[in-house]
Design a protein around this motif. Sequence first.
Motif, PDB file in Angstrom:
ATOM      1  N   ARG A  19     -65.907  50.158 -52.660  1.00 30.94           N
ATOM      2  CA  ARG A  19     -64.372  50.151 -52.422  1.00 30.94           C
ATOM      3  C   ARG A  19     -63.901  50.285 -51.112  1.00 30.94           C
ATOM      4  O   ARG A  19     -64.753  50.839 -50.118  1.00 30.94           O
ATOM      5  CB  ARG A  19     -64.013  51.527 -53.188  1.00 30.94           C
ATOM      6  CG  ARG A  19     -62.363  51.839 -53.033  1.00 30.94           C
ATOM      7  CD  ARG A  19     -61.973  53.051 -53.529  1.00 30.94           C
ATOM      8  NE  ARG A  19     -62.077  53.931 -52.716  1.00 30.94           N
ATOM      9  CZ  ARG A  19     -61.131  55.081 -52.917  1.00 30.94           C
ATOM     10  NH1 ARG A  19     -59.921  55.214 -53.883  1.00 30.94           N
ATOM     11  NH2 ARG A  19     -61.189  56.041 -51.858  1.00 30.94           N
ATOM     12  N   TRP A  36     -55.617  41.486 -48.982  1.00 35.19           N
ATOM     13  CA  TRP A  36     -56.542  41.439 -48.623  1.00 35.19           C
ATOM     14  C   TRP A  36     -57.235  40.165 -48.606  1.00 35.19           C
ATOM     15  O   TRP A  36     -56.814  39.220 -49.609  1.00 35.19           O
ATOM     16  CB  TRP A  36     -57.547  42.217 -49.542  1.00 35.19           C
ATOM     17  CG  TRP A  36     -57.650  43.738 -49.367  1.00 35.19           C
ATOM     18  CD1 TRP A  36     -57.138  44.794 -50.016  1.00 35.19           C
ATOM     19  CD2 TRP A  36     -58.501  44.518 -48.279  1.00 35.19           C
ATOM     20  NE1 TRP A  36     -57.422  45.985 -49.757  1.00 35.19           N
ATOM     21  CE2 TRP A  36     -58.126  45.839 -48.720  1.00 35.19           C
ATOM     22  CE3 TRP A  36     -59.447  44.393 -47.317  1.00 35.19           C
ATOM     23  CZ2 TRP A  36     -58.725  46.916 -48.066  1.00 35.19           C
ATOM     24  CZ3 TRP A  36     -60.175  45.435 -46.954  1.00 35.19           C
ATOM     25  CH2 TRP A  36     -59.563  46.565 -46.974  1.00 35.19           C
ATOM     26  N   ALA A  49     -56.372  39.535 -52.737  1.00 27.87           N
ATOM     27  CA  ALA A  49     -55.408  40.358 -53.466  1.00 27.87           C
ATOM     28  C   ALA A  49     -54.183  40.689 -52.634  1.00 27.87           C
ATOM     29  O   ALA A  49     -54.183  40.794 -51.313  1.00 27.87           O
ATOM     30  CB  ALA A  49     -56.201  41.885 -53.863  1.00 27.87           C
ATOM     31  N   THR A  58     -49.214  43.696 -58.064  1.00 25.81           N
ATOM     32  CA  THR A  58     -50.213  43.403 -57.820  1.00 25.81           C
ATOM     33  C   THR A  58     -50.521  41.889 -58.183  1.00 25.81           C
ATOM     34  O   THR A  58     -50.054  41.580 -59.001  1.00 25.81           O
ATOM     35  CB  THR A  58     -51.621  44.226 -58.094  1.00 25.81           C
ATOM     36  OG1 THR A  58     -51.574  44.253 -59.421  1.00 25.81           O
ATOM     37  CG2 THR A  58     -51.360  45.613 -57.663  1.00 25.81           C
ATOM     38  N   TYR A  60     -53.592  38.532 -57.603  1.00 26.33           N
ATOM     39  CA  TYR A  60     -54.970  38.465 -57.327  1.00 26.33           C
ATOM     40  C   TYR A  60     -55.304  36.901 -57.440  1.00 26.33           C
ATOM     41  O   TYR A  60     -54.902  36.066 -57.909  1.00 26.33           O
ATOM     42  CB  TYR A  60     -55.940  39.162 -58.275  1.00 26.33           C
ATOM     43  CG  TYR A  60     -56.017  40.641 -58.312  1.00 26.33           C
ATOM     44  CD1 TYR A  60     -54.890  41.329 -59.315  1.00 26.33           C
ATOM     45  CD2 TYR A  60     -56.557  41.288 -57.448  1.00 26.33           C
ATOM     46  CE1 TYR A  60     -54.704  42.511 -59.394  1.00 26.33           C
ATOM     47  CE2 TYR A  60     -56.403  42.660 -57.655  1.00 26.33           C
ATOM     48  CZ  TYR A  60     -55.482  43.328 -58.426  1.00 26.33           C
ATOM     49  OH  TYR A  60     -55.400  44.656 -58.550  1.00 26.33           O
ATOM     50  N   PHE A  68     -61.614  42.974 -59.227  1.00 24.08           N
ATOM     51  CA  PHE A  68     -61.197  43.464 -58.254  1.00 24.08           C
ATOM     52  C   PHE A  68     -60.017  44.042 -58.556  1.00 24.08           C
ATOM     53  O   PHE A  68     -59.244  43.693 -59.357  1.00 24.08           O
ATOM     54  CB  PHE A  68     -61.022  42.535 -56.853  1.00 24.08           C
ATOM     55  CG  PHE A  68     -62.347  42.176 -56.268  1.00 24.08           C
ATOM     56  CD1 PHE A  68     -63.472  42.167 -56.710  1.00 24.08           C
ATOM     57  CD2 PHE A  68     -62.237  41.472 -55.086  1.00 24.08           C
ATOM     58  CE1 PHE A  68     -64.818  41.658 -56.397  1.00 24.08           C
ATOM     59  CE2 PHE A  68     -63.319  40.984 -54.371  1.00 24.08           C
ATOM     60  CZ  PHE A  68     -64.684  41.055 -55.200  1.00 24.08           C
ATOM     61  N   ILE A  70     -56.713  46.250 -56.485  1.00 21.85           N
ATOM     62  CA  ILE A  70     -56.051  46.624 -55.206  1.00 21.85           C
ATOM     63  C   ILE A  70     -54.889  47.750 -55.519  1.00 21.85           C
ATOM     64  O   ILE A  70     -54.319  47.797 -56.570  1.00 21.85           O
ATOM     65  CB  ILE A  70     -55.330  45.577 -54.519  1.00 21.85           C
ATOM     66  CG1 ILE A  70     -54.794  46.005 -53.162  1.00 21.85           C
ATOM     67  CG2 ILE A  70     -54.050  44.873 -55.444  1.00 21.85           C
ATOM     68  CD1 ILE A  70     -54.239  44.806 -52.173  1.00 21.85           C
ATOM     69  N   LEU A  81     -59.375  48.416 -51.755  1.00 25.74           N
ATOM     70  CA  LEU A  81     -59.921  47.268 -52.697  1.00 25.74           C
ATOM     71  C   LEU A  81     -60.998  47.730 -53.663  1.00 25.74           C
ATOM     72  O   LEU A  81     -62.106  47.668 -52.873  1.00 25.74           O
ATOM     73  CB  LEU A  81     -60.038  46.015 -51.970  1.00 25.74           C
ATOM     74  CG  LEU A  81     -60.473  44.932 -52.628  1.00 25.74           C
ATOM     75  CD1 LEU A  81     -59.199  44.362 -53.429  1.00 25.74           C
ATOM     76  CD2 LEU A  81     -60.879  43.762 -51.747  1.00 25.74           C
ATOM     77  N   MET A  83     -64.035  46.963 -55.773  1.00 24.58           N
ATOM     78  CA  MET A  83     -64.763  45.557 -56.057  1.00 24.58           C
ATOM     79  C   MET A  83     -65.879  46.017 -57.134  1.00 24.58           C
ATOM     80  O   MET A  83     -66.796  46.835 -56.351  1.00 24.58           O
ATOM     81  CB  MET A  83     -65.347  45.011 -54.886  1.00 24.58           C
ATOM     82  CG  MET A  83     -63.968  44.768 -54.042  1.00 24.58           C
ATOM     83  SD  MET A  83     -64.761  43.880 -52.227  1.00 24.58           S
ATOM     84  CE  MET A  83     -65.743  44.787 -51.657  1.00 24.58           C
ATOM     85  N   TYR A  94     -64.100  40.804 -44.785  1.00 26.29           N
ATOM     86  CA  TYR A  94     -63.133  41.196 -45.418  1.00 26.29           C
ATOM     87  C   TYR A  94     -61.909  41.601 -44.653  1.00 26.29           C
ATOM     88  O   TYR A  94     -62.360  42.843 -43.908  1.00 26.29           O
ATOM     89  CB  TYR A  94     -63.286  42.273 -46.869  1.00 26.29           C
ATOM     90  CG  TYR A  94     -63.681  41.414 -48.100  1.00 26.29           C
ATOM     91  CD1 TYR A  94     -65.222  41.063 -48.021  1.00 26.29           C
ATOM     92  CD2 TYR A  94     -63.079  41.378 -49.207  1.00 26.29           C
ATOM     93  CE1 TYR A  94     -65.678  40.188 -49.141  1.00 26.29           C
ATOM     94  CE2 TYR A  94     -63.654  40.677 -50.214  1.00 26.29           C
ATOM     95  CZ  TYR A  94     -64.922  40.242 -50.409  1.00 26.29           C
ATOM     96  OH  TYR A  94     -65.659  39.535 -51.308  1.00 26.29           O
ATOM     97  N   CYS A  96     -57.945  43.131 -44.057  1.00 24.31           N
ATOM     98  CA  CYS A  96     -56.859  44.022 -44.424  1.00 24.31           C
ATOM     99  C   CYS A  96     -55.753  43.257 -43.587  1.00 24.31           C
ATOM    100  O   CYS A  96     -55.945  42.951 -42.507  1.00 24.31           O
ATOM    101  CB  CYS A  96     -57.017  45.366 -44.434  1.00 24.31           C
ATOM    102  SG  CYS A  96     -55.363  46.233 -44.662  1.00 24.31           S
TER     103      CYS A  96
END
Length: 128
Positions: A19, A36, A49, A58, A60, A68, A70, A81, A83, A94, A96
Motif C-alpha cells: 500500500r 498515481w 489510477a 475512481t 484505473y 489496484f 485508489i 494506492l 496494490m 510510482y 503521486c
Amino acid sequence: QVQLVESGGGLVQAGGSLRLSCAASGRTSSTTAMGWFRQAPAKEREFVAHIRWSFGSTYYADSVKGRFAISRDNAKNTVYLQMNSLKPEDTAVYYCAAGTRYWSSTYDYRQASQYNSWGQGTQITVSS
C-alpha cells in the motif's frame, strides 16, 4: 503549490501486496483530483489510477483494474494506492500527482499534463 510525499514502496514477491501513501500539504484546498503514475526503466511514465477529490470517483488503467485500488482520506489530505496480486511487470517508480483542473470535455485524467504537482516517487520492485 501542493507538496506531495509518497511512502510505502519496497520489494515484494509476485502475488503479494503493498500500500502506497501520498501525503499532500500546502495549498491543498485547490486540489480537485489526485492520481498515481508509474515509470519503469526505459519506458515512458504511464497512468495507473485517478480519484476525484470531492466525490471519490475512481478510474484505473486496464493493466491494474481489479488488482489496484485508489482511495483518499480528505481529513488527512492523503491518497492511497492498495496494490494486490502484484506482478513483475508492476515494477516501476510510482509517482503521486495532484491536479486543480475541473472535469470537462477536454479533461483527460490519463495525461500527466493534467496534474500540477508531483511527488518524488517511490520504488516498487516485484520479484518473480
